[in-house]
Design a protein around this motif. Structure first.
Motif: not given
Length: 232
Positions: A5-13, A33-41, A48-57
């Motif tokens: 599953v790919l999820i964009t906009g992975v923020g705290p909520g 998401a744009r916030n690489a630090e939050r994704l890393a956490t 097994g998850s994977i962080a994909v830092p990116c600005d979808v705009s």
């Protein structure tokens, strides 16, 4: 092999709740998401998850991120466009650039994401593309001029894609959230509100899970969710 599953906009909520629900359900989770630090956490929390830092705009950055992800873990079975650009203000006051920025995230981001994902899902024999939205997609209230037009366009784009891709085995759906999401900043803003006033991110994620796993004989396009006491 686990489905992806790919999820964009992975923020705290909602985004994090979606990641946790699909991970719990046996998916490998790619989080954008744009916030690489939050994704890393979150990547550390969900093995097994994977962080994909990116600005979808940014179309080129999005394409590069998607191709890089595919090279590492393959193509997704489920894609959830949860990234959102929002701003509030009268049409007389907001900077036009704000509306344009939100359009790039909410509409163009969805378009580029779907153009990449839908053909892959079709070739694989099926998949789900789910968009999280809200009631701005169906009504333009005062002071929502920088936001509502983009969500309305997003819903119509998703419906157009659903009508085209449904017969090809790809389920496109729009989850409309009519509520204030339970987050630290919304709790601070609505200090006097009871618990029943808010919608829980994990409950949104549960409904997203349900939509992504509907049988083909009973697919939904537009699903609305709200707390039982919400006035609508």
């Amino acid at each position: 092999m686990k489905p992806l599953v790919l999820i964009t906009g992975v923020g705290p909520g909602t985004g994090s709740a979606l990641a946790r629900r699909f991970h719990e359900g046996g998916y490998q989770v790619a989080m954008m998401a744009r916030n690489a630090e939050r994704l890393a956490t979150l990547e550390y929390e969900l093995p097994g998850s994977i962080a994909v830092p990116c600005d979808v705009s940014d179309p080129q950055a999005l394409e590069n991120a998607l191709d890089s992800m595919e090279a590492k873990v393959g193509a997704p079975t489920v894609v959830i466009h949860n990234a959102v650009g929002g701003a509030f203000g009268s049409f007389l006051d907001i900077a036009p650039e704000i509306l344009e920025r939100n359009f790039k995230i909410n509409v163009m981001g969805l378009l580029h994401l779907a153009r990449w994902a839908a053909p892959r899902m079709e070739r694989a024999g099926g998949g789900t593309l789910l968009v999280t939205g809200n009631t701005s997609a169906v009504r333009g209230k005062a002071n929502f001029a920088g936001f509502a037009p983009t969500k309305a366009a997003q819903r119509i784009l998703a419906e157009s894609m659903a009508r085209e891709m449904g017969p090809k085995g790809v389920h496109v759906a729009y989850l409309m959230i009519d509520a204030v999401i339970d987050l630290a900043w919304t709790r601070e803003r609505y200090k006097d509100a009871s618990d029943d006033f808010f919608i829980k991110p994990e409950d949104i994620a549960q409904e997203a899970w349900h939509i992504a796993h509907q049988p083909r004989s009973a697919w939904s396009f537009l699903t609305e969710i709200r707390p039982f006491g919400e006035r609508w």
